[in-house]
Structure formats: structure tokens, C-alpha cells
Design an enzyme around this catalytic site. Structure first.
Site, short mmCIF file in Angstrom:
data_model
loop_
_atom_site.label_atom_id
_atom_site.label_comp_id
_atom_site.label_asym_id
_atom_site.label_seq_id
_atom_site.Cartn_x
_atom_site.Cartn_y
_atom_site.Cartn_z
N SER A 120 44.55 38.49 23.63
CA SER A 120 44.89 39.06 24.70
C SER A 120 44.12 40.10 23.71
O SER A 120 44.62 41.87 23.81
CB SER A 120 46.08 39.74 24.07
OG SER A 120 46.49 39.28 22.97
N HIS A 141 42.92 35.87 30.63
CA HIS A 141 44.16 35.97 29.71
C HIS A 141 45.61 35.32 30.14
O HIS A 141 46.34 35.92 31.85
CB HIS A 141 44.47 37.01 29.30
CG HIS A 141 45.50 37.66 27.96
ND1 HIS A 141 46.55 38.73 27.96
CD2 HIS A 141 46.49 37.11 27.38
CE1 HIS A 141 47.81 38.32 26.84
NE2 HIS A 141 47.51 37.91 27.32
N GLU A 153 45.47 37.56 33.25
CA GLU A 153 44.67 38.51 33.65
C GLU A 153 43.07 38.19 33.66
O GLU A 153 42.63 37.45 32.46
CB GLU A 153 44.97 39.52 32.64
CG GLU A 153 46.39 39.85 32.41
CD GLU A 153 46.37 41.16 31.57
OE1 GLU A 153 47.20 41.82 31.59
OE2 GLU A 153 46.39 40.78 30.30
N ASN A 192 50.06 43.74 28.02
CA ASN A 192 50.34 43.73 26.79
C ASN A 192 50.78 45.29 26.48
O ASN A 192 51.67 46.11 26.15
CB ASN A 192 49.86 43.24 26.01
CG ASN A 192 50.03 42.13 25.81
OD1 ASN A 192 50.65 41.34 26.17
ND2 ASN A 192 48.68 41.58 24.59
#
Ligand code: CAA
Length: 285
Positions: A120, A141, A153, A192
Site C-alpha cells: 500500500s 492491493h 485496488e 488509504n
């Protein structure tokens, strides 16, 4: 291209559940880690998870057995790499180690194999060159807990080919996930960045004594409908991980707002890393 065999590197919190997701998705999956103990712990946790699902009537025994049968483990990276169509690297978040892994993969994985990283914080462009096949490299991800969270992701780097993105997206779909495409590398990708904004506000509110962490978490859950409050979530993700994400983001952006929050730094310095250490913002027995 048809993907049948997947190698997952790293048997930690993320890697083990990603591997089980792949096995449940019908892929012949190898989970690799340099630590035999980590592999054994992963296997035990996944067997117990599967048994729990069967007991709850959410998974039938035959499906669980078949998935566990498709999942093997190995301490040797090269062995699994030579037969993999897709590699998902979920090793420790260190660039030097990831570069070594991607160089080895470039050398030993079949020419058609796609090399993805679950990182990440490290965009795939940082390891793409080391692999010698940058067009077949991207981020894939997953989210914690990876057996539950639906989002994946899929992050394109400047050299990633369309065929790579299509193949990785197809795998994510076959795992029953919701792949989302991130068209350009940006620190934190989508999730995130949003989680960071919420965490930063929650930390600031607590730090300024505006509200208790319990009340901030209750607000997130009962006013905003979040499944967990930000402090509960940070404890689950790991405060060291939250700290590392902030450091990596700050190194990339230089924006003072991205620096690790003092409340996090304090906890990490005291060894209070969240659920995994027995205490974070909350105690865990
Ligand atoms: N591993 C596997 N399965 C788990 C699990 C775990 N660690 N924790 C919970 N589950 C499963 C349970 O077995 C249960 O399954 P069933 O409903 O099929 O029986 C289901 O999840 C719900 O669990 P619970 O009833 O115990 O608890 P809950 O309803 O509160 O759900 C949760 C737990 C799924 C974790 C939920 O609270 C949630 O979605 N929280 C938010 C998680 C989140 O935001 N994750 C992203 C973190 S950020 C990240 O990962 C990115 C990064 O780079 C750091």
C-alpha cells in the site's frame, strides 16, 4: 492469458488470507515465506478459519477441503516462481527486500507471468525495473481482513500494459472481489488516502481533548455507519503500519499534514501496536 497458478509471497496477516482467497477462487496456490514457522502458523489459522465457516454453515466441507488442498506452502521462492502465472507479493514493506524479490521473480518466473505487489506504500514502479518486465508489473492491493474485504485496488504504473491490468482484474473478479482501477500512482492510492483523512481528523479531535476515543469511534459507527471506529480500525491494521504509511506518504509528498501523528508515534514508541501486541488505543486480552 489464462491464469491457473498463483504464488503469494509472505505468510503474514495479508499474505495468508490473500492465498486462501486465491485457493477458494479455484487457483492452485503456493504460499511462500522464508519462515517455516510463519507458514505453519498461517496454515493453522486458515484451517481453523475454514472449520469455523463450515461450522457456521457458510462454507461447505467439500469446498473448504478443496481450497485447502489447492493451497501449498514453501520456504523456497524460486520453486513457486517457476510455475506461477501470477505472483502476488505481500512481503515486508521494505524496498530493498522487494527489489531483491522482484529481481528473482524476473529471473525465475515464466516469461508470461504477471508480478503484482500488495504493497500500500510502495508503488509498483519502484520494483518494476528490478523485475526486467515492467509492463507486467502492477499493485494489487487487498484490504485487511483480506478474506472479508471486497475491494482490491489495481494500480497501474506508467509502464503497466493493458493486458496486465485486464488479467489482474479478471483474477480479482474470480476471487469474488470488487476490483477498482487506479489509473496513476499516487501515495495511498484511493482507500488509504480516504482512511488517512478520517484518521487524521479523529486523532486531532482526541489530541485536542474535544472527545474521547470511545465517543469518536461511536460517532463514526452510529452517525456515519462505518463498521468500525477509526481507533478500532487503526488498532486492527496495526499502529506500526499506520505509522509506516504516514512516514512513506510524508517522504513522498513532503506535506507536513502527512507526517505521523504524535498520538501514533507515542503508542508505537511504547510498543502499543494495537490488537497484535495486546494493546493500542484499546486493551485486548
Ligand atoms: N479474518 C477473517 N475473517 C474475519 C476476520 C478476520 N480477521 N474478522 C472478521 N471476520 C469475518 C467473520 O468471520 C464474519 O464472517 P461471517 O459474517 O461470514 O460469519 C465477518 O467477518 C464479520 O465478523 P464479525 O461478526 O466478527 O464482526 P464485524 O461484523 O464487526 O466485522 C469486520 C468485522 C469485517 C472487520 C468489520 O468490522 C469491518 O469491515 N471493518 C472495517 C475493516 C476495514 O476498514 N479494513 C480496511 C483496513 S485498511 C487496509 O487494510 C489497507 C492498508 O493498506 C492498511
Amino acid at each position: 492469458m489464462t491464469i491457473e497458478r498463483i504464488l503469494v509471497i509472505g505468510a503474514g496477516t495479508m499474505g495468508r488470507q490473500i492465498a486462501m482467497s486465491c485457493a477458494l477462487g479455484g487457483y492452485s496456490t503456493v504460499l511462500q515465506d522464508i519462515s517455516a514457522d510463519a507458514l505453519d502458523a498461517a496454515r493453522a489459522e486458515l484451517e481453523s478459519w475454514a472449520a469455523g465457516r463450515v461450522a457456521k454453515g457458510k462454507l461447505d466441507q467439500a469446498t473448504a477441503d478443496a481450497a485447502l488442498g489447492r493451497l501449498s506452502q514453501d520456504t523456497d521462492l524460486v520453486q513457486g516462481a517457476t510455475t506461477a502465472d501470477l505472483v502476488i507479493e505481500a512481503a515486508v514493506e521494505r524496498l530493498d527486500i522487494k527489489e531483491q524479490i522482484f529481481a528473482k521473480l524476473g529471473e525465475h518466473a515464466p516469461a508470461h507471468a504477471i508480478l503484482a505487489t500488495n504493497s500500500s506504500t510502495l508503488p509498483s514502479s519502484k520494483v518494476a525495473e528490478a523485475s526486467g518486465r515492467p509492463e507486467q508489473v502492477c499493485n494489487m492491493h487487498f484490504f485487511n481482513p483480506a478474506l472479508v474485504m471486497k475491494c482490491v485496488e489495481v494500480v497501474r504504473n506508467a509502464q503497466t500494459s493493458d493486458a496486465t491490468i485486464e488479467a489482474v482484474t479478471e483474477v480479482a473478479n474470480r476471487l469474488g472481489k470488487n476490483p477498482v482501477l487506479v489509473n496513476k500512482e499516487i501515495p495511498g492510492f484511493i482507500a488509504n488516502r480516504m482512511m488517512g483523512a478520517i484518521n487524521a481528523e479523529a486523532l486531532n479531535l482526541a489530541h485536542a481533548g474535544i472527545a474521547s476515543i470511545e465517543d469518536i469511534d461511536t460517532t463514526a459507527k452510529t452517525a456515519l455507519g462505518h463498521p468500525m471506529g477509526p481507533f478500532e480500525l487503526m488498532d486492527m491494521v496495526g499502529l506500526d503500519v499506520i505509522d509506516f504509511i504516514a512516514q512513506a506518504t510524508y517522504a513522498e509528498t513532503g506535506d507536513a499534514a502527512d507526517q505521523p501523528h504524535p498520538l501514533i508515534t507515542e503508542k508505537v514508541a511504547a510498543g502499543k501496536l494495537g490488537r497484535k501486541s495486546g494493546e493500542g488505543f484499546y486493551p485486548y486480552s
